[in-house]
Design a protein around this motif. Structure first.
Motif, PDB file in Angstrom:
ATOM      1  N   GLY A  15     -36.306 -13.451  -0.007  1.00 46.59           N
ATOM      2  CA  GLY A  15     -37.443 -13.023  -0.827  1.00 46.59           C
ATOM      3  C   GLY A  15     -37.025 -12.465  -2.175  1.00 46.59           C
ATOM      4  N   LEU A  16     -35.859 -12.866  -2.667  1.00 44.95           N
ATOM      5  CA  LEU A  16     -35.341 -12.329  -3.932  1.00 44.95           C
ATOM      6  C   LEU A  16     -36.197 -12.726  -5.134  1.00 44.95           C
ATOM      7  CD1 LEU A  16     -33.111 -10.929  -5.613  1.00 44.95           C
ATOM      8  CD2 LEU A  16     -31.868 -13.112  -5.603  1.00 44.95           C
ATOM      9  N   LEU A  17     -36.656 -13.984  -5.161  1.00 43.79           N
ATOM     10  CA  LEU A  17     -37.340 -14.498  -6.352  1.00 43.79           C
ATOM     11  C   LEU A  17     -38.629 -13.738  -6.689  1.00 43.79           C
ATOM     12  CD1 LEU A  17     -36.613 -16.606  -8.416  1.00 43.79           C
ATOM     13  CD2 LEU A  17     -38.047 -18.257  -7.197  1.00 43.79           C
ATOM     14  N   PRO A  18     -39.546 -13.521  -5.723  1.00 45.54           N
ATOM     15  CA  PRO A  18     -40.748 -12.750  -6.095  1.00 45.54           C
ATOM     16  C   PRO A  18     -40.434 -11.331  -6.552  1.00 45.54           C
ATOM     17  CG  PRO A  18     -40.659 -13.127  -3.713  1.00 45.54           C
ATOM     18  CD  PRO A  18     -39.615 -13.997  -4.340  1.00 45.54           C
ATOM     19  N   ILE A  19     -39.344 -10.757  -6.046  1.00 47.63           N
ATOM     20  CA  ILE A  19     -38.960  -9.411  -6.486  1.00 47.63           C
ATOM     21  C   ILE A  19     -38.459  -9.444  -7.927  1.00 47.63           C
ATOM     22  CG2 ILE A  19     -37.275  -7.555  -6.112  1.00 47.63           C
ATOM     23  CD1 ILE A  19     -37.605  -7.970  -3.130  1.00 47.63           C
ATOM     24  N   LEU A  20     -37.711 -10.477  -8.284  1.00 46.96           N
ATOM     25  CA  LEU A  20     -37.265 -10.627  -9.674  1.00 46.96           C
ATOM     26  C   LEU A  20     -38.459 -10.830 -10.605  1.00 46.96           C
ATOM     27  CD1 LEU A  20     -34.087 -12.896  -9.406  1.00 46.96           C
ATOM     28  CD2 LEU A  20     -34.174 -10.572 -10.309  1.00 46.96           C
ATOM     29  N   PHE A  21     -39.395 -11.686 -10.183  1.00 47.37           N
ATOM     30  CA  PHE A  21     -40.597 -11.928 -10.993  1.00 47.37           C
ATOM     31  C   PHE A  21     -41.434 -10.662 -11.143  1.00 47.37           C
ATOM     32  CE2 PHE A  21     -40.775 -16.698  -9.725  1.00 47.37           C
ATOM     33  CZ  PHE A  21     -39.827 -16.983 -10.688  1.00 47.37           C
ATOM     34  N   ARG A  22     -41.395  -9.797 -10.137  1.00 46.56           N
ATOM     35  CA  ARG A  22     -42.183  -8.572 -10.155  1.00 46.56           C
ATOM     36  C   ARG A  22     -41.508  -7.465 -10.961  1.00 46.56           C
ATOM     37  NH1 ARG A  22     -41.864  -5.384  -4.753  1.00 46.56           N
ATOM     38  NH2 ARG A  22     -39.831  -4.959  -5.742  1.00 46.56           N
ATOM     39  N   ASN A  23     -40.246  -7.196 -10.672  1.00 50.99           N
ATOM     40  CA  ASN A  23     -39.574  -6.010 -11.215  1.00 50.99           C
ATOM     41  C   ASN A  23     -39.504  -5.973 -12.733  1.00 50.99           C
ATOM     42  OD1 ASN A  23     -39.172  -5.177  -8.599  1.00 50.99           O
ATOM     43  ND2 ASN A  23     -36.952  -5.040  -8.744  1.00 50.99           N
ATOM     44  N   GLY A  24     -38.925  -7.005 -13.329  1.00 55.96           N
ATOM     45  CA  GLY A  24     -38.705  -6.996 -14.771  1.00 55.96           C
ATOM     46  C   GLY A  24     -39.987  -6.913 -15.582  1.00 55.96           C
ATOM     47  N   PRO A  25     -40.912  -7.880 -15.406  1.00 58.11           N
ATOM     48  CA  PRO A  25     -42.162  -7.834 -16.186  1.00 58.11           C
ATOM     49  C   PRO A  25     -42.998  -6.585 -15.925  1.00 58.11           C
ATOM     50  CG  PRO A  25     -41.817 -10.025 -15.276  1.00 58.11           C
ATOM     51  CD  PRO A  25     -40.776  -9.135 -14.647  1.00 58.11           C
ATOM     52  N   SER A  26     -43.086  -6.132 -14.655  1.00 58.56           N
ATOM     53  CA  SER A  26     -43.897  -4.945 -14.364  1.00 58.56           C
ATOM     54  C   SER A  26     -43.280  -3.699 -14.995  1.00 58.56           C
ATOM     55  CB  SER A  26     -44.061  -4.755 -12.852  1.00 58.56           C
ATOM     56  OG  SER A  26     -42.826  -4.492 -12.224  1.00 58.56           O
ATOM     57  N   ASN A  27     -41.949  -3.611 -15.003  1.00 59.18           N
ATOM     58  CA  ASN A  27     -41.282  -2.497 -15.681  1.00 59.18           C
ATOM     59  C   ASN A  27     -41.615  -2.484 -17.168  1.00 59.18           C
ATOM     60  OD1 ASN A  27     -40.093  -1.612 -13.359  1.00 59.18           O
ATOM     61  ND2 ASN A  27     -37.988  -1.937 -14.015  1.00 59.18           N
ATOM     62  N   SER A  28     -41.557  -3.658 -17.784  1.00 61.77           N
ATOM     63  CA  SER A  28     -41.835  -3.755 -19.220  1.00 61.77           C
ATOM     64  C   SER A  28     -43.253  -3.306 -19.532  1.00 61.77           C
ATOM     65  CB  SER A  28     -41.622  -5.204 -19.696  1.00 61.77           C
ATOM     66  OG  SER A  28     -40.283  -5.598 -19.521  1.00 61.77           O
ATOM     67  N   VAL A  29     -44.222  -3.790 -18.744  1.00 62.90           N
ATOM     68  CA  VAL A  29     -45.619  -3.403 -18.952  1.00 62.90           C
ATOM     69  C   VAL A  29     -45.784  -1.895 -18.768  1.00 62.90           C
ATOM     70  CG1 VAL A  29     -47.975  -3.625 -18.068  1.00 62.90           C
ATOM     71  CG2 VAL A  29     -46.539  -5.655 -18.301  1.00 62.90           C
ATOM     72  N   PHE A  30     -45.173  -1.363 -17.711  1.00 59.89           N
ATOM     73  CA  PHE A  30     -45.306   0.062 -17.425  1.00 59.89           C
ATOM     74  C   PHE A  30     -44.766   0.914 -18.568  1.00 59.89           C
ATOM     75  CE2 PHE A  30     -43.391   4.012 -15.833  1.00 59.89           C
ATOM     76  CZ  PHE A  30     -44.512   4.630 -15.313  1.00 59.89           C
ATOM     77  N   PHE A  31     -43.557   0.621 -19.031  1.00 60.58           N
ATOM     78  CA  PHE A  31     -42.939   1.458 -20.057  1.00 60.58           C
ATOM     79  C   PHE A  31     -43.643   1.335 -21.405  1.00 60.58           C
ATOM     80  CE2 PHE A  31     -39.112   1.594 -17.271  1.00 60.58           C
ATOM     81  CZ  PHE A  31     -38.987   2.975 -17.222  1.00 60.58           C
TER      82      PHE A  31
END
Length: 298
Positions: free
Chosen positions: A175-191
């Motif tokens: 399940g690595l791919l959905p986590i990669l798709f989630r982590n980076g973009p969501s971090n950027s939006v959050f910050f």
């Protein structure tokens, strides 16, 4: 001319770049890592039961009331089962998230003159990618929270041993791919949104009012971000609820879930309302705790 004299004659910006190239870790501030760790600890201990209800909704596509009744039937002894992996993972993850983000953003802006918004986006993506190193904790948490595996292992060490020895190290990263798709973009939006809120909202002299403002800023941003990226979590949970067997790609799993749930996106988003509620309180607590810890440490 001696090396020290030559170095002193350089412009200040070039001196900073020279110092960074000789010691690339100098950009990272240990205090940012500590603030992120403390904020995550406060958050997880307060919101884990809500997370478990959401997990059951994601996995089985049931209503919140059904998930709650299922947990109530299992009893209090199973309610906090599986909390150690997210506690370990989230404290380290938030530590990396804040520490790597700030340690990456500052050099991009101050030394390379990158546009501040571009720097925030890239710093968020890099921090999110680094966080995936902790994915085995998230993998084990999924298995511990699933009632189908209650008889296979009793606690986190047993679950790690069961998966690693029985299926290999690679199984911990299913399940690595959905986590990669989630982590980076969501971090950027959050910050980006978090720092916009920090810059535009008034600073209040009353510490209580300031804390309330920090809570609601983090809460609203976190609820928005987690709702946007919710389907990625559904795919991740679905992929990680299996042990062994072939590794299925992200897109076929998403299509399968969509078809299995009546070809309706609202069914894919089953559990998003309570997830939004959890994220509201979770990120509100986290943002407020982060700011309070930062005031103490700095």
């Amino acid at each position: 001319m001696s090396k020290s004299t030559a170095k002193e004659s350089l412009p200040a910006s070039n001196q900073r770049m020279l110092m960074m190239s000789s010691n690339p870790l100098s950009a990272f501030d240990i205090r940012e890592f500590a603030c992120g760790w403390g904020a995550a600890f406060v958050n997880i201990t307060a919101t884990y039961p809500i997370h478990k209800i959401i997990f059951r909704q994601m996995l089985h596509g049931v209503k919140a009331s059904s998930a709650f009744e299922e947990l109530r039937h299992e009893g209090i002894s199973f309610l906090y089962r599986g909390m150690f992996p997210p506690l370990a993972q989230k404290t380290l993850s938030l530590s990396l998230m804040f520490g790597v983000y700030e340690g990456t953003r500052k050099p991009l802006v101050e030394n390379l003159n990158v546009n501040p918004y571009v720097a925030k986006v890239w710093a968020g993506i890099i921090a999110g990618t680094v966080e995936t190193a902790l994915m085995p904790f998230e993998r084990i948490q999924t298995l511990l929270a699933d009632s189908a595996y209650h008889t296979n292992f009793k606690n986190t060490p047993q679950a790690f041993k069961y998966v690693w020895l029985g299926y290999g190290f690679r199984e911990l990263y299913r399940g690595l791919l959905p986590i990669l798709f989630r982590n980076g973009p969501s971090n950027s939006v959050f910050f980006v949104l978090r720092e916009e809120a920090h810059a535009r909202l008034p600073h209040r002299d009353n510490s209580l009012y300031q804390s309330i403002q920090e809570f609601f800023a983090g809460a609203l941003i976190g609820a928005f971000t987690s709702s946007v990226f919710y389907p990625l979590n559904v795919v991740k949970v679905y992929m990680q609820s299996t042990i062994g067997g072939p590794y299925v790609n992200f897109v076929p799993v998403l299509i399968h879930i969509y078809k299995e749930r009546g070809c309706k996106w609202r069914n894919v988003y089953k559990g998003v309302s309570i997830n939004c509620t959890r994220a509201f309180f979770s990120w509100g607590i986290m943002n407020m705790a982060y700011e309070q810890i930062k005031k103490m440490i700095y």
